[in-house]
Design a protein around this motif. Structure first.
Motif, PDB file in Angstrom:
ATOM      1  N   LEU A  29       0.830  -1.211   0.000  1.00 36.88           N
ATOM      2  CA  LEU A  29       0.000   0.000   0.000  1.00 36.88           C
ATOM      3  C   LEU A  29       0.861   1.257   0.000  1.00 36.88           C
ATOM      4  CD1 LEU A  29      -2.854  -1.008   2.478  1.00 36.88           C
ATOM      5  CD2 LEU A  29      -2.996  -0.796  -0.009  1.00 36.88           C
ATOM      6  N   LEU A  33      -7.012  -0.094   2.582  1.00 35.57           N
ATOM      7  CA  LEU A  33      -6.917  -0.158   1.116  1.00 35.57           C
ATOM      8  C   LEU A  33      -8.105   0.526   0.454  1.00 35.57           C
ATOM      9  CD1 LEU A  33      -8.729  -2.501  -0.645  1.00 35.57           C
ATOM     10  CD2 LEU A  33      -7.506  -3.983   0.918  1.00 35.57           C
ATOM     11  N   GLU A  61      -7.616   4.235   0.522  1.00 36.34           N
ATOM     12  CA  GLU A  61      -6.612   4.675  -0.450  1.00 36.34           C
ATOM     13  C   GLU A  61      -7.126   4.634  -1.888  1.00 36.34           C
ATOM     14  OE1 GLU A  61      -3.506   5.812   0.057  1.00 36.34           O
ATOM     15  OE2 GLU A  61      -3.647   5.705   2.243  1.00 36.34           O
TER      16      GLU A  61
END
Length: 380
Positions: free
Chosen positions: A192, A221, A224
């Motif tokens: 990540l 995740l 993001e």
């Protein structure tokens, strides 16, 4: 890649000596818009130019003007009301009804889930001088509240104009889908971090038990901008493929439920453990289709599952070799990785290579789904 920058150069500099909508918009598809001294934000649908007419999502124009927008689905109308004026768009009749009751023909339509109408017609009715500026190009709506003249406005916003067109060029690049299996697990944080540093997006096919074990990684995740997908509960060949035809779909639905409980996202994208061939025969796929699940395989195997602990640079070589073959065939590119620390180590070089080829790294989007399974089953 060079062609993109040449296009950008001419896009920013063309038609310096002409004014008017036709001149300012003749060579562009999308165009930035400002009201007085402020940019209009378009989070999910951009204004665009068609036949030298600029169309704008009316929701965002209304918000930027400080107006209120009311939708009447029964009547098929959208009303925009500002402190000084009001207008009703009859979407099916392609008419605009003014505050005085006058009916005016106006082309409006729905695209990407947003209702569009001609910017010039709306802007003028609400008291704005609609300026089409070739330097940019950009459209600016101006009234007595504007604090800067045209020249000063362009000087102060040169950076934002360039960034708008740079982003468009980037988003028009062909797409590569980075996909990661078997997470969340050790190596997730490193992957990540690389994706964030490289401004790349990816899709993660996650095992249900691992999602329960590392829920914060799943939330991370998603935050993001990566896409969460499903990779079974057991990841066990005999449990998945050795019994009932519904076994795979049932495990995917359980994983789907767990993912939803963690993120609020109802993902239907799956990946069969060990790949769909030869295991996902027609009875298994029938059950998947019945549950409205989608299934992706890949067309580049990085083989990080084989080389991660032995020779990580072999992972890079595999990706580059597979990439060149697919690039020549102009096919969508979906690369298989796994959540491993060793994969994270070579990922920066792989992403840099993809960028150097004029591509972008994106996450899966349900609205843009395409068939990517070894069986070429169009239902999935």
């Amino acid at each position: 890649m060079k062609k993109g920058w040449v296009y950008f150069f001419f896009l920013i500099l063309f038609l310096f000596s002409f004014d008017g909508e036709a001149a300012a918009t003749s060579n562009v598809k999308y165009i930035p818009i400002a009201i007085n001294d402020e940019w209009i934000n378009f989070p999910d649908a951009l204004p665009f130019v068609k036949e030298q007419t600029t169309y704008i999502p009316i929701r965002f124009l209304s918000d930027a003007m400080g107006a209120t927008l009311t939708v009447d689905k029964t009547e098929g109308s959208i009303t925009i009301t500002s402190p000084k004026n009001s207008i009703k768009l009859m979407t099916k009749q392609n008419e605009m009804i003014t505050l005085e009751g006058t009916r005016i023909k106006i082309n409006n339509f729905v695209q990407d889930g947003r209702t569009y109408a001609p910017l010039r017609d709306l802007g003028k009715y609400f008291g704005y001088d609609v300026q089409y500026l070739s330097k940019g190009p950009i459209v600016r709506l101006v009234n007595s509240d504007a604090k800067t003249d045209t020249e000063q406005f362009l000087i102060e916003n040169e950076k934002q104009i360039k960034e708008f067109y740079q982003k468009l060029i980037w988003e028009n690049r062909p797409k590569v889908y980075l996909t990661f299996d078997d997470g969340p697990s050790i190596g997730m944080e490193e992957i990540l971090n690389v994706l964030k540093a490289k401004k790349a997006k990816a899709s993660f096919f996650m095992i249900e038990t691992q999602m329960k074990k590392f829920p914060e990684d799943v939330k991370h995740l998603v935050k993001e901008g990566h896409y969460p997908a499903l990779h079974s509960v057991s990841h066990n060949k005999s449990l998945l493929y050795g019994g009932k035809a519904s076994a795979v779909s049932m495990e995917m639905l359980k994983a789907q439920k767990t993912l939803y409980s963690i993120t609020g996202i109802q993902s239907s994208l799956t990946r069969a453990p060990f790949g769909s061939k030869p295991y996902m025969t027609n009875p298994f796929r029938d059950e998947m289709a019945k549950q409205k699940l989608k299934m992706w395989d890949w067309n580049i195997d990085s083989e990080d599952w084989k080389y991660a602990g032995k020779n990580p640079m072999e992972i890079v070589s595999n990706v580059k070799e597979g990439f060149q073959k697919l690039k020549e065939r102009k096919e969508p590119i979906v690369i298989l990785f796994h959540v491993k620390k060793e994969t994270a180590l070579v990922l920066p070089e792989i992403i840099d290579f993809i960028y150097s080829q004029g591509y972008q790294c994106v996450a899966y989007q349900p609205a843009d789904h395409f068939v990517m399974n070894f069986w070429k089953d169009k239902r999935l």
